[in-house]
Design an enzyme around this catalytic site. Structure first.
Site, short mmCIF file in Angstrom:
data_model
loop_
_atom_site.label_atom_id
_atom_site.label_comp_id
_atom_site.label_asym_id
_atom_site.label_seq_id
_atom_site.Cartn_x
_atom_site.Cartn_y
_atom_site.Cartn_z
N ASN A 7 0.69 -1.16 -0.16
CA ASN A 7 0.01 -0.18 -0.17
C ASN A 7 0.73 1.36 -0.04
O ASN A 7 1.32 1.64 1.05
CB ASN A 7 -0.71 -0.17 1.28
CG ASN A 7 -1.60 1.45 1.45
OD1 ASN A 7 -1.61 2.15 0.70
ND2 ASN A 7 -2.74 1.11 2.37
N ARG A 94 -2.16 -1.68 -3.79
CA ARG A 94 -3.08 -0.55 -3.85
C ARG A 94 -2.80 0.44 -5.00
O ARG A 94 -1.65 0.83 -5.12
CB ARG A 94 -2.97 0.22 -2.43
CG ARG A 94 -3.98 1.41 -2.34
CD ARG A 94 -3.52 2.27 -1.43
NE ARG A 94 -4.45 3.51 -1.20
CZ ARG A 94 -4.09 4.73 -0.75
NH1 ARG A 94 -2.77 4.97 -0.20
NH2 ARG A 94 -4.92 5.66 -0.77
N HIS A 183 -9.73 6.35 -1.40
CA HIS A 183 -9.54 5.75 -0.02
C HIS A 183 -10.78 4.81 0.19
O HIS A 183 -11.17 4.39 1.02
CB HIS A 183 -9.59 6.60 1.14
CG HIS A 183 -8.54 7.57 1.21
ND1 HIS A 183 -8.89 9.08 1.42
CD2 HIS A 183 -7.11 7.50 1.22
CE1 HIS A 183 -7.59 9.52 1.57
NE2 HIS A 183 -6.30 8.58 1.63
N HIS A 209 -11.65 9.35 6.88
CA HIS A 209 -10.35 8.67 6.54
C HIS A 209 -9.40 9.79 6.66
O HIS A 209 -9.58 10.78 5.88
CB HIS A 209 -10.39 8.12 5.51
CG HIS A 209 -8.88 7.47 5.06
ND1 HIS A 209 -8.61 6.09 5.22
CD2 HIS A 209 -7.67 7.96 4.68
CE1 HIS A 209 -7.24 5.85 4.95
NE2 HIS A 209 -6.77 7.10 4.51
N ASN A 212 -2.56 11.01 5.67
CA ASN A 212 -1.90 12.25 5.00
C ASN A 212 -2.73 12.67 3.96
O ASN A 212 -2.98 14.11 4.02
CB ASN A 212 -0.40 11.80 4.61
CG ASN A 212 0.16 12.91 3.99
OD1 ASN A 212 0.47 14.00 4.55
ND2 ASN A 212 0.53 12.85 2.80
N ARG A 242 -2.20 18.76 1.03
CA ARG A 242 -3.21 19.08 -0.03
C ARG A 242 -4.03 20.26 0.53
O ARG A 242 -4.55 20.05 1.44
CB ARG A 242 -3.86 18.03 -0.57
CG ARG A 242 -2.88 17.35 -1.61
CD ARG A 242 -3.35 15.91 -1.92
NE ARG A 242 -2.97 14.78 -1.00
CZ ARG A 242 -3.33 13.77 -0.89
NH1 ARG A 242 -4.31 13.15 -1.60
NH2 ARG A 242 -2.79 12.78 -0.24
N ASP A 283 2.79 16.56 9.23
CA ASP A 283 2.66 15.84 10.00
C ASP A 283 1.94 16.18 11.34
O ASP A 283 2.43 16.94 12.10
CB ASP A 283 3.96 14.94 10.58
CG ASP A 283 3.59 13.49 11.21
OD1 ASP A 283 2.88 13.44 12.38
OD2 ASP A 283 4.16 12.62 10.84
N GLY A 333 -7.15 10.23 12.27
CA GLY A 333 -8.30 9.72 12.67
C GLY A 333 -8.12 8.69 14.09
O GLY A 333 -9.13 8.51 15.02
N GLU A 385 -6.45 -1.55 5.11
CA GLU A 385 -6.57 -1.56 3.54
C GLU A 385 -5.89 -2.80 3.24
O GLU A 385 -6.35 -3.46 2.25
CB GLU A 385 -5.94 -0.24 3.16
CG GLU A 385 -6.71 0.90 3.51
CD GLU A 385 -5.84 2.20 3.20
OE1 GLU A 385 -4.89 2.46 3.80
OE2 GLU A 385 -6.26 3.01 2.34
N1 LIG Z 1 0.17 9.49 17.35
C1 LIG Z 1 -0.31 10.38 16.21
N2 LIG Z 1 -0.91 11.26 16.80
C2 LIG Z 1 -1.22 12.15 15.64
N3 LIG Z 1 -1.16 11.98 14.33
C3 LIG Z 1 -0.62 11.12 14.09
C4 LIG Z 1 -0.01 9.96 14.83
N4 LIG Z 1 0.38 8.83 14.12
C5 LIG Z 1 0.30 8.99 12.99
N5 LIG Z 1 -0.37 10.40 12.62
C6 LIG Z 1 -0.80 11.25 11.52
O1 LIG Z 1 -1.10 10.19 10.51
C7 LIG Z 1 -0.48 10.57 9.25
C8 LIG Z 1 -0.16 9.20 8.31
O2 LIG Z 1 -1.14 8.73 8.42
P1 LIG Z 1 -1.55 7.24 7.07
O3 LIG Z 1 -2.85 6.73 7.23
O4 LIG Z 1 -0.63 6.50 7.67
O5 LIG Z 1 -1.21 8.33 6.01
P2 LIG Z 1 -0.82 7.88 4.56
O6 LIG Z 1 -1.50 6.42 4.25
O7 LIG Z 1 -1.66 8.95 3.53
O8 LIG Z 1 0.65 7.84 4.30
C9 LIG Z 1 0.73 11.35 9.73
O9 LIG Z 1 1.01 12.11 8.51
C10 LIG Z 1 0.29 11.98 10.92
O10 LIG Z 1 -0.22 13.20 10.55
C1 LIG Z 2 -5.88 8.90 -2.00
C2 LIG Z 2 -4.97 9.46 -0.89
O1 LIG Z 2 -4.95 10.37 -0.69
O2 LIG Z 2 -4.08 8.39 -0.31
P1 LIG Z 2 -3.33 8.66 0.76
O3 LIG Z 2 -3.86 9.00 2.14
O4 LIG Z 2 -2.70 7.32 1.26
O5 LIG Z 2 -2.14 9.66 0.61
MG LIG Z 3 -3.23 5.91 3.47
#
Ligand SMILES: Nc1ncnc2c1ncn2[C@@H]1O[C@H](COP(=O)(O)OP(=O)(O)O)[C@@H](O)[C@H]1O
Ligand SMILES: CC(=O)OP(=O)(O)O
Ligand SMILES: [Mg+2]
Length: 400
Positions: A7, A94, A183, A209, A212, A242, A283, A333, A385
């Site tokens: 993913n 994914r 998503h 969801h 990031n 974004r 982050d 979330g 996922e």
């Molecule tokens: N303990 C935490 N507290 C607050 N935010 C967190 C924590 N752990 C992860 N995150 C947030 O989750 C984001 C990543 O989420 P994730 O669903 O893994 O993203 P993606 O799949 O888009 O890369 C990080 O950028 C951060 O903002």
């Molecule tokens: C579609 C999308 O924004 O995916 P991710 O949250 O993993 O960056």
């Molecule tokens: Mg993701």
């Protein structure tokens, strides 16, 4: 059957190795903060009820470097779970944008790869990483069937009034300009978990969801009826980098008054906006630290982020004509109580009332964090996922 799932998110790579159909996880991992300083790779190996965690901090400039590292971990002496990459029979990928061509899980061929490539401009943060994941996986797992599972698939049920834009019809019929939504694998997974938890197949659920990338979906009895991302994964909520929805006139202004070209506009809205643009950090953990030190921009960014989610809850409750539950999932979330608190504040009108003690607790699995008299359930459901993708792969192979 040995199924390895990759993913590629915009800032992370998650992977899991399952024995299917038993859904038994063999190992999993997360490569985080790709492209930022101090990337973190956390690799977990599951043996006989035990979990061995290996964590390494290293500089991973891009997804390719991340994938190479994952390949090494799988066969590394002592912690490796396979001796030979040929033991992997299926790799599930994914892929974020399936465009017009792919609405269903698909075996990856040269043509499929070409289509995924064509969609780079529409999902510039994602399809390149997904594509690269496929290329690297084809090299590492030579014997495996490579399968793509698209983020857009779950949103194929959107009614036309929800997926069409109010521009001349030919832009839809001739160019496929419409809402695709993203998503989907995550929204589907948590919506199913929620309706099972509620023991109500007809439940009206809003899934939120927040990774990031961030998006919401309105799910009516298991069917997705609306979603916040659009033709690409840029619309809707405020995200890590974004902007989410903005007035299209801003784009005209950037081009005609500030001399931006297309590349610069895309770069600004996809990579330099959102929480990063407002605070200097993408982050949420960094933003929280900054806010706790008194940074007013960080506070404003939190408010803006939560306010946007609130507005979508309002509109999706209207679209659904009722609301049984809202579900928080993904990185923010699942892990950030402050976001959940700000979203749920002053939402009694929707029957949403948060129990702050429950909100602060960290426990694995599904958590109900509303007060006892809250009419609408507020749930935190860890998304998976990867498991959903493994099951989609299995489903496809059974059909073939
Ligand atoms: N303990 C935490 N507290 C607050 N935010 C967190 C924590 N752990 C992860 N995150 C947030 O989750 C984001 C990543 O989420 P994730 O669903 O893994 O993203 P993606 O799949 O888009 O890369 C990080 O950028 C951060 O903002
Ligand atoms: C579609 C999308 O924004 O995916 P991710 O949250 O993993 O960056
Ligand atoms: Mg993701």
């Amino acid at each position: 059957m040995n199924v390895f799932v990759i993913n590629s998110g915009s800032s992370s790579i998650k992977y899991q190795f399952f024995k299917m159909p038993s859904e038994q996880p063999i190992c999993s991992g997360l490569v985080e903060r790709i492209g930022l300083e101090d990337s973190i790779i956390t690799h977990k190996v599951y043996t006989g009820g035990h979990e061995q965690v290996i964590s390494r901090t290293l500089d991973l400039p891009d997804h390719e470097a991340g994938m190479q590292e994952v390949g090494r971990l799988l066969t590394e002496p002592e912690i490796g779970v396979i001796q030979n990459p040929d033991e992997i029979e299926v790799v599930g990928h994914r892929v974020v944008h399936g465009g017009e061509s792919f609405s269903k899980t698909t075996v990856i061929t040269l043509e499929v790869k070409e289509e995924i490539k064509k969609l780079f401009p529409l999902a510039p943060l994602h399809n390149p990483g997904g594509y690269l994941g496929i290329e690297v996986a084809e090299k590492i797992f030579r014997k495996a069937t490579q399968i793509a599972v698209f983020d857009t698939a779950f949103h194929q049920t959107l009614p036309e009034k929800a997926f069409r834009y109010a521009i001349p019809n030919s832009y839809y019929t001739d160019y496929g300009i419409r809402v695709y939504g993203f998503h989907g694998t995550s929204h589907k997974f948590v919506a199913e978990q929620a309706s099972e938890y509620l023991a109500k197949p007809s439940a009206k659920i809003i899934t939120i969801h927040l990774g990031n990338g961030c998006s919401m979906a309105a799910v009516d009895g298991g069917t997705c009826v609306d979603t916040s991302m659009g033709m690409g994964p840029l619309d809707g909520l405020v995200m890590g980098t974004r902007s989410g929805n903005i007035d299209a006139s801003i784009v005209f202004h950037l081009v005609s008054h500030l001399g931006y070209d297309v590349e610069q506009v895309s770069n600004l809205l996809n990579k330099r906006s959102g929480m990063l643009g407002l605070t200097g950090y993408s982050d949420m953990r960094d933003i929280r630290k900054s806010m706790d030190k008194g940074d007013k921009n960080a506070r404003l960014a939190y408010d803006l982020y939560a306010y946007r989610i609130k507005k979508y809850i309002g509109s999706y409750a209207a679209a659904l004509g009722g609301l049984d539950a809202i579900v928080f999932t993904a990185g923010v979330g699942e892990n950030d109580p402050l976001t959940r608190k700000l979203v749920c504040q002053d939402m009694d009108f929707f029957g949403i009332s948060l129990d702050e003690d429950k909100n602060q607790k960290r426990e694995p699995g599904i958590r109900e964090i509303n007060t006892a008299n809250g009419r609408t359930k507020v749930l935190v459901i860890p998304t998976n996922e990867e498991l959903e993708i493994a099951n989609q792969c299995l489903g496809l192979l059974r059909e073939m």
